[in-house]
Scaffold this active site. Structure first.
Site, PDB file in Angstrom:
ATOM      1  N   ASP A 241       0.829  -1.201   0.000  1.00  0.00           N
ATOM      2  CA  ASP A 241       0.000   0.000   0.000  1.00  0.00           C
ATOM      3  C   ASP A 241       0.871   1.262   0.000  1.00  0.00           C
ATOM      4  O   ASP A 241       1.874   1.330   0.725  1.00  0.00           O
ATOM      5  CB  ASP A 241      -0.862  -0.026   1.276  1.00  0.00           C
ATOM      6  CG  ASP A 241      -1.757   1.180   1.393  1.00  0.00           C
ATOM      7  OD1 ASP A 241      -2.680   1.294   0.570  1.00  0.00           O
ATOM      8  OD2 ASP A 241      -1.526   2.021   2.291  1.00  0.00           O
ATOM      9  N   GLU A 303       1.539  -0.543  -5.083  1.00  0.00           N
ATOM     10  CA  GLU A 303       0.554   0.479  -5.458  1.00  0.00           C
ATOM     11  C   GLU A 303       1.359   1.694  -5.899  1.00  0.00           C
ATOM     12  O   GLU A 303       1.769   2.517  -5.087  1.00  0.00           O
ATOM     13  CB  GLU A 303      -0.341   0.848  -4.277  1.00  0.00           C
ATOM     14  CG  GLU A 303      -1.474   1.755  -4.713  1.00  0.00           C
ATOM     15  CD  GLU A 303      -2.093   2.575  -3.596  1.00  0.00           C
ATOM     16  OE1 GLU A 303      -3.179   3.117  -3.814  1.00  0.00           O
ATOM     17  OE2 GLU A 303      -1.484   2.714  -2.518  1.00  0.00           O
TER      18      GLU A 303
HETATM   19  C1  NOJ Z   1      -4.084   3.403  -0.614  1.00  0.00           C
HETATM   20  C2  NOJ Z   1      -5.266   2.529  -0.338  1.00  0.00           C
HETATM   21  O1  NOJ Z   1      -5.629   1.846  -1.508  1.00  0.00           O
HETATM   22  C3  NOJ Z   1      -6.346   3.446   0.186  1.00  0.00           C
HETATM   23  O2  NOJ Z   1      -7.585   2.807   0.258  1.00  0.00           O
HETATM   24  C4  NOJ Z   1      -5.899   3.966   1.524  1.00  0.00           C
HETATM   25  O3  NOJ Z   1      -6.842   4.896   1.998  1.00  0.00           O
HETATM   26  C5  NOJ Z   1      -4.544   4.652   1.428  1.00  0.00           C
HETATM   27  N1  NOJ Z   1      -3.609   3.937   0.627  1.00  0.00           N
HETATM   28  C6  NOJ Z   1      -3.945   4.817   2.793  1.00  0.00           C
HETATM   29  O4  NOJ Z   1      -3.509   3.581   3.291  1.00  0.00           O
END
Ligand code: NOJ
Length: 587
Positions: A241, A303
């Site tokens: 993430d 991500e």
């Molecule tokens: C990316 C995640 O996909 C999202 O849902 C989240 O709010 C943020 N990172 C913070 O962890």
């Protein structure tokens, strides 16, 4: 290939276009030693299905999805043909950001089940050849995590500098001001004052999500331990993430501001000191080394929202291939306009400019308006969704599919602020209405008003009104449905050897229709042609000059089903937003 390059090509003879296409094949084939092994690792060419655990299947009637619910739906996932599921964070959490605020990295939140449930799910998935990928939140913890509680209790606590602290800037009266202009993605200053220790801590996301200080080797060690905890249990890997935001500028310099404000009313900053800092690559290399010590090809996925393909390449480790196995390419899936030329350019770029690494395409996730709505024109959404599915599943790439995407779930944004659950939608209302719209419960059937998701009439987010027609059960029964289009495509990509081969653009000057071939080792090709316009189009694909077979073709899949089956690659007529996939006769 960028826009300028495309413009230059525009006037040149068709044959030059074919040469470019042929070069693409060479590039993709000869790119690097790891390409030689393309297809040999399970995650190359895999279809990975994202599950947002709160919204997939509720097994205990509390209105919230859970792990046993996922286990109940494994047969469906197997039927769909997915190779792995990525489960959103299911660790103990105050759920301020619905699991992305982790309070314990080595357990399961009681709402979702127990560790024993997780182990059972893992075993049941394995029986069906489905791997499990966990969502690891490494940039920040919950403010309820014991590390942060200790860190915030005293400046002398050994955990204190596991987070990013600053005394702030002293002013004539009142508490000091934040040290710089950094803003939180969730709205407001990224600095939160803790009166007890007279310091600010940094949070890129919500204030309940303090950022870890990755300059402390102890943080890396502790987090790598949690990764090992799950790898030892048998997970196939991780989706990392917000991984680009691990590091911040140690001098805490303010970021340049662009004119205007964002949806949260904050300045729009160019994130040169808080995102994608070079230090992160050292962590990625060490993590890759650690993960690669495990058997069975564990995978790390990032991500990675990045500005261009050159930056994306760095996340693979460039020619060294020693960082992430699969950083997400957000440049193709989030073009957000159905333009053949733009897709051609971006797809070519990711095929040829990442040193032969495997692209990972994404069109949908739990953070963005669904592709159904981003690409749909309001009239032809069903046809357009099949085009999007084909771009995702027929391109040379590992594919990420988000729950509900396969049936065409629509984004259902709350209309009243009091209904909003997502913190972004609460801080940003009404300009930013949050991400609830893409997180509504999975629509399984029409057996109850909860679309089969739950027995509880009070589901955590409402079930969209579309569920009586848009649901898994009814779409499984309809041969022309989006779900069956996805299933057939996944089956085709699994069974036809052309889908393990390179991707070759055809008819490269066509502004309305995107055409490409996937070419098997034995030279046999599958042709794909997608009409991205609202008018009928006829294309002529020169398979001979491209060296991929004779002109005679056989249809494998097409939409709409009423389209005329072409006899020759030289004459394929597509309905508005029509899609055709077929084989070319051998040379
Ligand atoms: C990316 C995640 O996909 C999202 O849902 C989240 O709010 C943020 N990172 C913070 O962890």
């Amino acid at each position: 290939m960028g826009r300028t390059m495309r413009a230059q090509l525009a006037g040149i003879e068709r044959v030059v276009g074919l040469l470019v296409a042929a070069l693409t094949v060479c590039n993709a084939m000869a790119a690097s030693p790891t390409t030689a092994a393309a297809g040999s690792k399970w995650w190359q060419n895999a279809v990975i299905y994202e599950i947002y655990p709160r919204s997939f299947q509720d097994s205990n009637g509390d209105g919230v999805g859970d792990l046993n619910g996922i286990a109940q739906r494994l047969d469906y996932l197997q039927r769909l043909g997915v190779d792995a599921i990525w489960i959103g964070p299911m660790f103990p959490s105050p759920q301020v950001d619905f699991g992305y605020d982790v309070a314990d990295y080595e357990n399961v939140d009681a709402q979702y089940g127990t560790l024993a449930d997780f182990d059972r799910l893992l075993a049941q998935a394995r029986k069906r050849n489905i791997r499990i990928i966990l969502d690891m939140v490494l940039n920040h913890t919950s403010d309820q995590h014991p590390w942060f509680k200790a860190a915030a209790a005293s400046r002398d606590n050994p955990r204190h500098d596991w987070y990013v602290w600053n005394d702030g800037v002293k002013v004539a009266s009142g508490p000091p001001q934040p040290p710089n202009n950094w803003v939180s993605l969730f709205g407001g200053s990224a600095w939160e004052w803790v009166p007890a220790i007279q310091q600010y801590y940094y949070h890129d996301f919500y204030r309940a999500q303090p950022d870890l200080n990755w300059r402390k080797p102890e943080v890396e060690r502790a987090m790598f331990d949690t990764l090992r905890f799950w790898l030892d249990r048998g997970v196939a890997g991780f989706r990392l993430d917000a991984i680009t935001t691990l590091f911040e500028d140690p001098q805490l310099r303010s970021e340049p501001a662009q004119p205007g404000v964002n949806a949260q009313g904050d300045p729009i900053l160019t994130r040169i000191y808080t995102d994608n800092l070079p230090e992160v690559h050292g962590v990625m290399r060490r993590m890759r080394q650690m993960v690669d010590t495990y058997p069975d090809d564990r995978v790390i996925i990032g991500e990675t929202y990045l500005p261009n393909t050159a930056e994306l390449d760095k996340w693979y480790g460039g020619e060294k291939h020693d960082e992430l196995h699969l950083p997400m390419d957000m440049l193709v899936g989030f073009i957000n306009k159905l333009e053949a030329g733009t897709f051609r350019d971006r797809l070519l770029e990711v095929q040829t400019q990442i040193h032969g690494s495997q692209p990972l395409l994404v069109f949908d996730n739990h953070d963005n308006t669904r592709s159904w709505d981003r690409y749909g024109d309001g009239v032809h959404n069903a046809e357009i969704a099949k085009i999007v599915a084909t771009l995702l599943l027929a391109s040379r790439a590992t594919a990420l599919l988000y729950q509900g995407q396969e049936i065409g779930q629509v984004t259902s944004v709350p209309t009243r602020v009091e209904d909003v659950k997502d913190p972004i939608g609460i801080t940003g209302w009404p300009k930013e209405r949050g991400r609830d719209g893409e997180r509504t419960p999975m629509q399984w059937d029409a057996t109850n008003a909860q679309a089969g998701f739950s027995t509880n009439p009070r589901t955590w987010l409402p079930v969209p009104t579309s569920y009586p027609t848009v649901n898994v059960a009814s779409e499984l029964a309809d041969p022309g449905s989006l779900l069956n289009w996805n299933r057939k495509l996944i089956a085709l990509r699994r069974t036809n050897p052309a889908f393990a081969g390179p991707m070759m653009m055809l008819d490269v000057q066509n502004a309305n229709v995107l055409s490409f071939a996937r070419v098997a080792k034995n030279g046999k090709a599958v042709l794909v042609t997608l009409n991205m316009s609202g008018a009928p189009q006829t294309v002529s694909l020169d398979t001979h000059s491209a060296g991929i077979g004779g002109a005679t073709v056989a249809t494998l899949m097409m939409s709409p089903a009423s389209m005329k089956r072409p006899a020759s690659a030289g004459n394929i007529t597509l309905a508005p937003f029509g899609a055709w996939i077929g084989t070319a006769a051998a040379n």
